[in-house]
Scaffold this motif. Structure first.
Motif, PDB file in Angstrom:
ATOM      1  N   SER A  52       3.317  -1.474  -4.994  1.00  0.00           N
ATOM      2  CA  SER A  52       3.312  -2.930  -5.156  1.00  0.00           C
ATOM      3  C   SER A  52       4.737  -3.472  -5.170  1.00  0.00           C
ATOM      4  CB  SER A  52       2.615  -3.304  -6.468  1.00  0.00           C
ATOM      5  OG  SER A  52       1.289  -2.877  -6.455  1.00  0.00           O
ATOM      6  N   THR A  55       6.683  -3.673  -1.920  1.00  0.00           N
ATOM      7  CA  THR A  55       6.350  -4.797  -1.038  1.00  0.00           C
ATOM      8  C   THR A  55       7.431  -5.867  -1.100  1.00  0.00           C
ATOM      9  OG1 THR A  55       4.064  -4.418  -1.640  1.00  0.00           O
ATOM     10  CG2 THR A  55       4.518  -6.443  -0.473  1.00  0.00           C
ATOM     11  N   LEU A  59      11.551  -6.592   1.094  1.00  0.00           N
ATOM     12  CA  LEU A  59      11.945  -7.906   1.610  1.00  0.00           C
ATOM     13  C   LEU A  59      13.336  -8.285   1.121  1.00  0.00           C
ATOM     14  CD1 LEU A  59       8.585  -9.812   1.024  1.00  0.00           C
ATOM     15  CD2 LEU A  59       9.441  -8.898   3.171  1.00  0.00           C
ATOM     16  N   MET A  65      14.433  -8.880 -10.668  1.00  0.00           N
ATOM     17  CA  MET A  65      14.190 -10.312 -10.478  1.00  0.00           C
ATOM     18  C   MET A  65      12.726 -10.640 -10.215  1.00  0.00           C
ATOM     19  SD  MET A  65      17.404 -11.693  -8.368  1.00  0.00           S
ATOM     20  CE  MET A  65      19.012 -11.838  -9.097  1.00  0.00           C
ATOM     21  N   VAL A  66      11.884  -9.627 -10.248  1.00  0.00           N
ATOM     22  CA  VAL A  66      10.471  -9.896  -9.976  1.00  0.00           C
ATOM     23  C   VAL A  66       9.854 -10.517 -11.223  1.00  0.00           C
ATOM     24  CG1 VAL A  66       8.261  -8.887  -9.333  1.00  0.00           C
ATOM     25  CG2 VAL A  66      10.375  -7.975  -8.368  1.00  0.00           C
ATOM     26  N   ARG A  67       9.458 -11.787 -11.098  1.00  0.00           N
ATOM     27  CA  ARG A  67       9.038 -12.526 -12.277  1.00  0.00           C
ATOM     28  C   ARG A  67       7.710 -12.033 -12.846  1.00  0.00           C
ATOM     29  NH1 ARG A  67       8.764 -18.625 -11.130  1.00  0.00           N
ATOM     30  NH2 ARG A  67       6.591 -18.225 -10.598  1.00  0.00           N
ATOM     31  N   ASN A  68       6.782 -11.657 -11.953  1.00  0.00           N
ATOM     32  CA  ASN A  68       5.462 -11.260 -12.446  1.00  0.00           C
ATOM     33  C   ASN A  68       5.342  -9.742 -12.619  1.00  0.00           C
ATOM     34  OD1 ASN A  68       5.622 -10.943  -9.741  1.00  0.00           O
ATOM     35  ND2 ASN A  68       3.490 -11.462  -9.323  1.00  0.00           N
ATOM     36  N   VAL A  72       2.002  -7.112 -13.225  1.00  0.00           N
ATOM     37  CA  VAL A  72       1.680  -5.954 -12.380  1.00  0.00           C
ATOM     38  C   VAL A  72       1.582  -4.695 -13.245  1.00  0.00           C
ATOM     39  CG1 VAL A  72       2.512  -4.510 -10.480  1.00  0.00           C
ATOM     40  CG2 VAL A  72       2.796  -6.982 -10.377  1.00  0.00           C
ATOM     41  N   ARG A  75      -1.610  -4.702 -15.332  1.00  0.00           N
ATOM     42  CA  ARG A  75      -2.815  -4.328 -14.566  1.00  0.00           C
ATOM     43  C   ARG A  75      -2.892  -2.823 -14.416  1.00  0.00           C
ATOM     44  NH1 ARG A  75      -1.573  -8.493 -10.600  1.00  0.00           N
ATOM     45  NH2 ARG A  75      -1.078  -6.856  -9.098  1.00  0.00           N
ATOM     46  N   ARG A 335      -8.655  -7.729  -6.356  1.00  0.00           N
ATOM     47  CA  ARG A 335      -7.696  -8.808  -6.595  1.00  0.00           C
ATOM     48  C   ARG A 335      -7.755  -9.838  -5.466  1.00  0.00           C
ATOM     49  NH1 ARG A 335      -3.450 -10.641  -9.323  1.00  0.00           N
ATOM     50  NH2 ARG A 335      -1.617 -11.344  -8.164  1.00  0.00           N
TER      51      ARG A 335
ATOM     52  N   THR B 155       9.931 -12.522   4.506  1.00  0.00           N
ATOM     53  CA  THR B 155       8.643 -12.811   3.865  1.00  0.00           C
ATOM     54  C   THR B 155       7.661 -13.426   4.864  1.00  0.00           C
ATOM     55  OG1 THR B 155       9.820 -13.172   1.808  1.00  0.00           O
ATOM     56  CG2 THR B 155       7.561 -13.976   1.907  1.00  0.00           C
ATOM     57  N   GLU B 259       8.998 -24.174  -5.958  1.00  0.00           N
ATOM     58  CA  GLU B 259       7.685 -23.647  -6.350  1.00  0.00           C
ATOM     59  C   GLU B 259       6.650 -24.754  -6.570  1.00  0.00           C
ATOM     60  OE1 GLU B 259       7.976 -20.310  -9.057  1.00  0.00           O
ATOM     61  OE2 GLU B 259       6.197 -21.057 -10.081  1.00  0.00           O
ATOM     62  N   ALA B 272      10.680 -18.404  -5.048  1.00  0.00           N
ATOM     63  CA  ALA B 272      11.583 -19.268  -5.802  1.00  0.00           C
ATOM     64  C   ALA B 272      11.553 -18.954  -7.282  1.00  0.00           C
ATOM     65  CB  ALA B 272      11.162 -20.726  -5.601  1.00  0.00           C
ATOM     66  N   HIS B 306      14.866 -14.319 -12.417  1.00  0.00           N
ATOM     67  CA  HIS B 306      13.515 -13.981 -11.971  1.00  0.00           C
ATOM     68  C   HIS B 306      13.004 -14.920 -10.879  1.00  0.00           C
ATOM     69  CE1 HIS B 306      13.497 -12.037 -16.031  1.00  0.00           C
ATOM     70  NE2 HIS B 306      13.138 -11.056 -15.237  1.00  0.00           N
ATOM     71  N   TYR B 307      12.495 -14.318  -9.846  1.00  0.00           N
ATOM     72  CA  TYR B 307      11.870 -15.058  -8.752  1.00  0.00           C
ATOM     73  C   TYR B 307      10.415 -14.618  -8.638  1.00  0.00           C
ATOM     74  CZ  TYR B 307      16.618 -16.143  -7.250  1.00  0.00           C
ATOM     75  OH  TYR B 307      17.903 -16.594  -7.192  1.00  0.00           O
ATOM     76  N   ALA B 308       9.636 -15.461  -8.023  1.00  0.00           N
ATOM     77  CA  ALA B 308       8.247 -15.055  -7.802  1.00  0.00           C
ATOM     78  C   ALA B 308       7.794 -15.486  -6.423  1.00  0.00           C
ATOM     79  CB  ALA B 308       7.347 -15.668  -8.862  1.00  0.00           C
ATOM     80  N   TYR B 309       6.858 -14.704  -5.894  1.00  0.00           N
ATOM     81  CA  TYR B 309       6.190 -15.071  -4.646  1.00  0.00           C
ATOM     82  C   TYR B 309       4.893 -15.762  -5.070  1.00  0.00           C
ATOM     83  CZ  TYR B 309       9.358 -11.782  -2.381  1.00  0.00           C
ATOM     84  OH  TYR B 309      10.467 -11.137  -1.918  1.00  0.00           O
ATOM     85  N   VAL B 310       4.778 -17.022  -4.764  1.00  0.00           N
ATOM     86  CA  VAL B 310       3.582 -17.764  -5.181  1.00  0.00           C
ATOM     87  C   VAL B 310       2.849 -18.240  -3.934  1.00  0.00           C
ATOM     88  CG1 VAL B 310       2.691 -19.666  -6.579  1.00  0.00           C
ATOM     89  CG2 VAL B 310       4.798 -18.509  -7.249  1.00  0.00           C
ATOM     90  N   MET B 327       0.551  -7.035  -0.198  1.00  0.00           N
ATOM     91  CA  MET B 327       1.265  -8.249  -0.629  1.00  0.00           C
ATOM     92  C   MET B 327       0.541  -8.895  -1.814  1.00  0.00           C
ATOM     93  SD  MET B 327       3.897  -9.995   0.748  1.00  0.00           S
ATOM     94  CE  MET B 327       4.712 -11.501   0.273  1.00  0.00           C
ATOM     95  N   LEU B 328      -0.778  -8.803  -1.776  1.00  0.00           N
ATOM     96  CA  LEU B 328      -1.582  -9.426  -2.835  1.00  0.00           C
ATOM     97  C   LEU B 328      -1.254  -8.877  -4.217  1.00  0.00           C
ATOM     98  CD1 LEU B 328      -5.187  -9.652  -1.359  1.00  0.00           C
ATOM     99  CD2 LEU B 328      -3.908 -11.506  -2.443  1.00  0.00           C
ATOM    100  N   GLN B 329      -0.778  -7.625  -4.250  1.00  0.00           N
ATOM    101  CA  GLN B 329      -0.534  -7.003  -5.547  1.00  0.00           C
ATOM    102  C   GLN B 329       0.654  -7.633  -6.263  1.00  0.00           C
ATOM    103  OE1 GLN B 329      -3.116  -5.206  -6.024  1.00  0.00           O
ATOM    104  NE2 GLN B 329      -3.521  -5.440  -3.827  1.00  0.00           N
ATOM    105  N   MET B 330       1.563  -8.249  -5.505  1.00  0.00           N
ATOM    106  CA  MET B 330       2.776  -8.771  -6.121  1.00  0.00           C
ATOM    107  C   MET B 330       2.853 -10.286  -6.182  1.00  0.00           C
ATOM    108  SD  MET B 330       4.505  -6.428  -7.387  1.00  0.00           S
ATOM    109  CE  MET B 330       5.916  -7.380  -7.889  1.00  0.00           C
ATOM    110  N   VAL B 331       1.993 -10.972  -5.431  1.00  0.00           N
ATOM    111  CA  VAL B 331       2.135 -12.432  -5.412  1.00  0.00           C
ATOM    112  C   VAL B 331       1.393 -13.058  -6.592  1.00  0.00           C
ATOM    113  CG1 VAL B 331       2.411 -12.582  -2.919  1.00  0.00           C
ATOM    114  CG2 VAL B 331       0.121 -12.740  -3.906  1.00  0.00           C
ATOM    115  N   GLU B 332       1.905 -14.218  -7.004  1.00  0.00           N
ATOM    116  CA  GLU B 332       1.158 -15.024  -7.970  1.00  0.00           C
ATOM    117  C   GLU B 332       0.272 -15.957  -7.156  1.00  0.00           C
ATOM    118  OE1 GLU B 332       3.639 -17.017 -10.821  1.00  0.00           O
ATOM    119  OE2 GLU B 332       4.811 -15.209 -11.204  1.00  0.00           O
ATOM    120  N   ILE B 333      -0.982 -16.006  -7.531  1.00  0.00           N
ATOM    121  CA  ILE B 333      -1.924 -16.799  -6.740  1.00  0.00           C
ATOM    122  C   ILE B 333      -2.265 -18.080  -7.494  1.00  0.00           C
ATOM    123  CG2 ILE B 333      -4.288 -16.834  -5.825  1.00  0.00           C
ATOM    124  CD1 ILE B 333      -3.937 -13.757  -5.463  1.00  0.00           C
TER     125      ILE B 333
END
Lengths: 943, 335
Positions: A52, A55, A59, A65-68, A72, A75, A335, B155, B259, B272, B306-310, B327-333
């Motif tokens: 994960s 991914t 990039l 810096m990964v906020r979420n 992860v 989970r 998910r 991305t 964002e 962002a 911290h940045y996020a893929y939303v 990609m779904l595992q890391m993005v915020e939906i």
């Protein structure tokens, strides 16, 4: 019955040792495998998280810096609630995300080292309380962006370990009782003749001590004991007659005269081994198959129980891992579905599932179905999808939309993978059984030799001499059986005769009686080997004296072999100006160099100091080097210590070889050198296999401590078993000089032995087996475990062909045909492997080279020794053997350099073929020179 | 709304360690913050940081109201109030308050008070500072909240592996917007894509016309772009519903550096930091200056951590463009 009880106790102790060691090693092996399986299961979670994160790192987003990230990790943590923590480390090793928010677990120094050493980007660690599994996360440029690690507690593992340990230990105790009883029955039946014979000897001893005639029937005696009894009676008669004759010089003698005559001290002489008597041979031959059968059966029984226990313990772990993989896949698809993506429109399933299949070979098929397959990856092994088999049997994981099942993940665990895993477990346990059997065989030889055959040989030897009226010497005997008591009694009787003779001579010289002239007394003494003072004490040396200690010593030396390169690579490296690959090979180079430099001196030192003294001197540096290795932290220390160990190892092993050469009669030398090779390579085999298990469970440093302990045990056994005195017949040896080492090569036949046989074989052993074999197998996609096992086949073949030399000797096959066949086997196998490089041809090469090498080792030394005793007698055995050993090692080092260059330019197969061609050419050279009329005396020699 | 200094203002004092309630005016610091279009998420982050950090500070918020003519009076007011630190929002505002590196001796700009800039898309390219590590101006430091543009391109390619054409609509009157187009254009060759940049149409007064946005999005669609990138434009951010709605109508995904366009509107994806986090970071810089006594010029520009893929899944469904399983595992939906 004493013989029976003593033998039974010895056999029970041997079976207990075998079962105890087997149980202990099996449990260790189980622990190692279960630990590996647990870490592999943990790796599923880690790889899922790392996948994960990669991914976004691909990039260009830094891990920190990964906020979420916490989401992860959270989970992933839900996949296995037992996990203590999942952490993300950045490229500098700092924890940047952790499921333990307040107190992330610190990274251990060992982990950073493992990361540095890991080529695959995956590593795991077992500590006292935790398992840690880690995977590297790469960025888009392929550089390390960081690490994901999971930490797992060991409670569950410890419970499983305890359960298996109790089960195996219980089985071992039960089997010990059963086989001890069986041993008693077997011994009672097979030793019936010996027991009757021992009873007869006991009666005779009692009667002799009471100075009464032997009366009463002994029952049915074995023919060998009948013969022994007759010999005993003849010796008895000779003793009585001589005593009677000495009585003629009775009378008073002054104390001063007696003291003057009897001041000579007993001399101790080491005699070469006497041929085994038919009695000893008969009992050894009769007992050996039963002994081997009993021990083999007990070991195999425990092996089977252990295998079942281990399989029962490991099976759930394999199932859990497979289940976890499916859970990860299901959660990841879920998910997307939960986010509102229809299963039919899920993007990237192809690459996702194919990556899973490639990372986890235990799964052969993944399918996503909604009543029909919307996606399939891999190969379905069963016919269930097209048949009507109950779907309940399929491993199915539902995908939900709210409370409704809208689809399934279906997977097919690989039956081949499970079978392969259990085959690996079985092979690992098989290797342990084999090690124990090799050790048991060596111990049994010693037990039989010490408790039965050697005392019987000594008894027979004494009796035959005394029956012929030779009372010149007694034997050194041990406490224990009636046979040893009898040996003691007969030796005491010899001493008594010598005392009587001393007294008689004092009387004769003081009285000068014409009726009893001194000359007549001296002539009588000369006829019967009597002397003033104490008689000579003879100590017999046997090949079997060194077998067990040599086995243990070789095992000790090879214990670190399997992990040594990794150990060196992990050490601090101050030699930064050298290529790391070169640095890793330095300790081996130092070891080989020391071996080469010390080997020419082994013969002359053993002649000068005696075998025992040389062995003990050689063992000291090996012991200290292993002990110091426990504390070694940098490459230079390792290099120095390994070099010292190499010198000590060379002197010790060659001292053992010289012992065999010196104590064994010439006609048994080649066969005995074969047995020497069997014991040596048995130890190498056992040590190599054992080292991996010990290092895995207790750490590499502890393996060195064990190695030092085994060297110490081997040293104690050498002291106990090798006679201390000097050999009976040691001729004056020519001093060893450089010239005296080169001089023997002027002899065509020795030249042919060195350059035609020894050097090509040494190159095969040092270059093909130690260097090219692993590389070629790796190039042929063999696993590390398969490579190790194939090398074990090589060692086993050497042991087998070493033992075969004894059979060939009984068929009166000469040395020359044996070495020619050995060379042909070795060369042919290598040429075949070079021509058709496959895993199977490499297996054949391991078998061929092992058999050939085993056939050659003993006879080539015997051929050289025969030259040292005949054509080159003026140069002495030190020079001849020194030349053989020095040039053999020099050749292998030069060969290594040349073949490394060939490998670099032309590839592995060409290098393998080159060695094969060298061996065949050497064989032709040797054959050519052997057929020469000037050296045909060697051709007709039989072993 | 239109009167000068019409909108004020938040003012608050905080006492350290439960003081008596009386404040010591001599120790109270004044933080003067200038925003382009009112107190938004960055402003709230700054407020919260100052409120929770234990500093005795008064925050004075000024709204430019998108009127560049107000900069001179704001500079003057900051000097009059003897602000201890001035915080600026956005490239245009920052340029209006402190100018460029060429203006360090120009009294029209604040070169005599500590300044912390925020939300400047490319302060180096805009010549506000010399570099992120060393601003080159003794009174200036700032925050950095944008990911590298190469990451945005990668991305887009991750979402659409066949990505070849990128569309940008930009405002030629926003320096940052023009700079961003230039920055992305420089990546074309190395990253193998074609940039199609379209200027916003202007009205008679020379201001960008919002009603031209749907036409220009359609124009990009006709030129077969795979993605639209917002780049950097306060105008487009303000017109986010119009802009992202037009993109969805044309089946085009929008990648936004803001964002809120994904969360509150219909942009497809953002890479962002949260604006609120930028406000917190600006507060940290202020604290270093006021409490730690650091010279702004000695502080490097502080990057957001911290940045996020939303991803907006409603938009994804509308344009039928879903992220891949990995990609779904890391993005915020968001919906």
């Amino acid at each position: 019955m004493f013989l029976l009880w003593r033998s039974w106790v010895a056999y029970t102790a041997l079976i207990a040792t075998v079962l105890g060691l087997l149980a202990g090693l099996s449990i260790l092996q189980h622990n190692a495998i279960l630990s590996a399986f647990t870490r592999q299961r943990l790796a599923v979670v880690v790889e899922s998280v790392a996948s994960s994160f990669s991914t976004v790192t691909e990039l260009g987003t830094p891990l920190s810096m990964v906020r979420n990230a916490d989401e992860v990790l959270g989970r992933a943590l839900k996949l296995d609630p037992h996990i203590v923590a999942i952490q993300v480390l950045d490229s500098s090793g700092s924890v940047v995300h952790s499921t333990l928010k307040d107190a992330p677990l610190p990274v251990q120094a060992d982990e950073l080292q493992l990361q540095r050493l890991s080529d695959s980007g995956k590593w795991s660690l077992e500590t006292d309380t935790q398992f840690r599994s880690s995977v590297t996360v790469l960025d888009g440029e392929g550089r390390v962006a960081g690490v994901v690690q999971a930490i797992y507690p060991k409670q569950e593992f410890s419970q499983a370990v305890r359960a298996v340990a109790w089960r195996v230990a219980g089985a071992a105790v039960a089997l010990l009782l059963v086989f001890s009883l069986l041993a008693f029955i077997v011994l009672r039946v097979r030793l019936a003749g010996a027991i009757a014979g021992a009873r007869m000897l006991q009666k005779w001893l009692v009667a002799a001590r009471a100075q009464q005639p032997l009366v009463g029937a002994e029952g049915r005696l074995d023919e060998h004991f009948v013969e022994l009894r007759e010999c005993l009676l003849r010796a008895d008669g000779a003793f009585a007659g001589l005593k009677q004759q000495l009585a003629r010089w009775q009378g008073p003698a002054s104390e001063r005269k007696r003291m003057q005559l009897g001041s000579a001290r007993a001399s101790e002489v080491v005699a070469t081994s006497i041929p085994q008597t038919s009695l000893a041979r008969a009992f050894a031959r009769d007992l050996m198959p039963w002994s081997i059968g009993l021990i083999l059966l007990s070991a195999l029984s425990l092996g089977l129980v252990t295998y079942r226990s281990v399989a029962d313990s490991l099976e759930p772990e394999l199932v859990r891992r497979t289940d976890l993989i499916a859970q990860v896949a299901t959660a990841n698809i879920q998910r997307g579905v939960s986010a509102g993506i229809p299963l039919e429109h899920m993007v990237g399933m192809d690459s996702y599932f194919n990556e899973l299949l490639s990372n986890f070979p235990e799964i052969t098929f993944f399918g996503v179905a909604t009543g029909r397959f919307v996606f399939k990856a891999g190969q379905w092994q069963h016919s269930l999808l097209v048949g009507s088999t109950a779907p309940a049997e399929l491993p199915i994981y539902p995908i939900k939309n709210g409370d409704e099942d809208i689809g399934y993940i279906i997977m097919d665990p690989s039956l081949d993978y499970v079978a392969w895993q259990f085959r690996e477990v079985m092979l690992d346990l098989g290797v342990i059984v084999l090690i124990i059997m090799l050790l048991a065989y060596e111990v049994m030889i010693v037990v039989l030799s010490v408790s039965l055959t050697a005392p019987l040989n000594r008894l027979r030897h004494l009796l035959e001499r005394q029956a012929q009226g030779d009372f010149s010497s007694g034997v050194r005997c041990r406490r224990g059986s009636v046979i040893e008591e009898l040996n003691g009694y007969l030796s005491e009787r010899v001493a008594d005769l010598h005392r009587r003779y001393t007294h008689a001579l004092a009387v004769a010289e003081e009285t000068s009686n014409a009726l009893h002239p001194v000359a007549e007394l001296k002539a009588l003494a000369a006829r019967h080997g009597l002397s003033t003072g104490a008689p000579r004490i003879v100590t017999f040396s046997y090949l079997n004296d060194i077998r067990l200690p040599l086995f243990v010593f070789a095992a000790a030396d090879e214990l670190p072999l399997s992990f040594f390169p990794l150990f060196t690579r992990a050490a601090d490296n101050p030699l930064t100006w050298l290529d790391p690959a070169v640095v890793i090979s330095l300790p081996l180079a130092g070891y080989l160099l020391a071996y080469m430099l010390c080997s020419p001196f082994a013969r002359s030192l053993s002649l000068r100091w005696g075998h025992r003294a040389l062995l003990l001197c050689a063992l000291v540096p090996v012991f200290l080097s292993n002990l110091a290795m426990f504390f070694a932290t940098d490459v230079v220390e390792i290099l120095v210590l390994r070099t010292i160990a190499g010198g000590g190892y060379a002197l010790a092993v060659l001292a053992c070889q010289d012992y065999v050469i010196d104590v064994v009669p010439g006609d048994q030398r080649a066969a005995s050198l074969g047995i020497f090779s069997t014991a040596l390579f048995g130890g190498i085999f056992a040590g190599t296999a054992l080292g991996g298990v010990v290092a895995d469970r207790f750490g590499t440093s502890s393996a060195f401590l064990l190695s030092a302990l085994l060297v110490l045990i081997a040293g104690l056994m050498f002291v106990q078993m090798i006679p201390a005195g000097r050999r009976a017949a040691v001729g004056a040896e020519v001093p060893l000089t450089l010239r005296s080492i080169v001089e023997p090569l002027r002899h065509r036949h020795l030249f042919a032995i060195v350059f035609g046989l020894a050097i090509p074989q040494s190159i095969m052993d040092q270059v093909f087996i130690s260097y090219l074999f692993s590389l070629q197998m790796d190039a042929l996609s063999a696993s590390a475990a398969d490579i190790a096992r194939m090398l074990m086949v090589y060692f086993l073949m050497i042991m087998l062909s070493g033992a075969m030399l004894g059979w060939l000797a009984s068929w009166r096959v000469g040395n020359v045909p044996i070495v020619l066949v050995g060379s042909a086997l070795t060369g042919g196998a290598l040429l075949w492997a070079a021509w058709l490089p496959t895993q199977w041809s490499m297996l054949l090469a391991a078998i061929g080279t092992g058999l050939g090498h085993g056939l050659l080792r003993g006879p080539q030394v015997d051929l050289a020794m025969r030259l040292a005793e005949t054509d080159l007698a003026h140069l002495g055995s030190s020079s001849v053997l020194g030349a053989l050993r020095l040039f053999e090692r020099c050749g292998s080092i030069v060969g290594l350099l040349i073949l490394a260059a060939i490998t670099g330019h032309f590839g592995l197969s060409v290098a393998v073929g080159t060695i094969g061609a060298m061996i065949v050419t050497g064989m032709l050279l040797y054959a050519l020179l052997c057929l020469s009329p000037t050296t045909n005396n060697i051709n007709t020699t039989h072993i | 709304m239109n009167s000068y200094l019409a909108r004020v203002t938040v003012c608050f004092c905080l006492l350290l360690f439960g003081g008596s309630g009386s404040t010591n005016a001599a120790e109270r610091k004044l933080v003067y913050a200038v925003f382009w279009d009112g107190c938004e998420e960055v402003c709230r982050g700054l407020q919260d940081y100052l409120g929770n950090s234990g500093m005795e500070a008064e925050l004075v918020v000024r709204d430019v109201g998108r009127d560049k003519t107000r900069f001179a009076s704001l500079v003057q007011e900051a000097r009059t109030l003897k602000a201890d630190v001035v915080v600026t929002w956005g490239t245009t505002t920052t340029l209006g308050i402190i100018g460029t590196l060429d203006d360090v001796r120009d009294p029209r700009y604040l070169n005599d008070l500590p300044v912390v800039f925020t939300m400047v898309s490319d302060p180096v390219r805009s010549r506000i500072i010399a570099s992120y590590a060393k601003t080159g101006r003794s009174n200036v430091t700032g925050t950095r909240n944008r990911v590298p543009e190469a990451l945005n391109i990668k991305t887009m390619r991750k979402i659409k592996p066949a990505f070849k054409r990128l569309g940008i609509i930009y405002n030629q009157f926003e320096r940052n917007s023009v700079d961003k187009v230039d920055e992305v254009r420089e990546l074309q060759k190395a990253m193998d894509f074609e940039l199609i940049a379209v200027e916003l149409e202007l009205d008679d007064q020379g201001k960008p016309r919002a009603d031209s946005i749907p036409r220009q999005v359609r124009q990009l669609k006709e030129r077969d772009v795979d993605f639209i990138y917002l780049g950097s434009s306060v105008f487009l951010e303000q017109q986010m519903d119009l802009f992202t709605g037009a993109a969805v109508e044309n089946g085009l995904p929008v990648l936004s550096p803001y964002e809120n366009l994904v969360r509150d509107s219909q942009a497809y994806l953002s890479v962002a930091a949260r604006d609120y986090d930028v406000g917190l970071l600006a507060g940290e810089q202020v604290k270093k200056i006021l409490v730690d006594g650091r010279l702004p010029g000695d502080l490097s520009v502080s990057a957001i951590e911290h940045y996020a893929y939303v991803i907006n899944m409603t938009t994804a469904k509308k344009i039928n463009l879903f992220p891949s399983v990995d990609m779904l595992q890391m993005v915020e939906i968001v919906e």
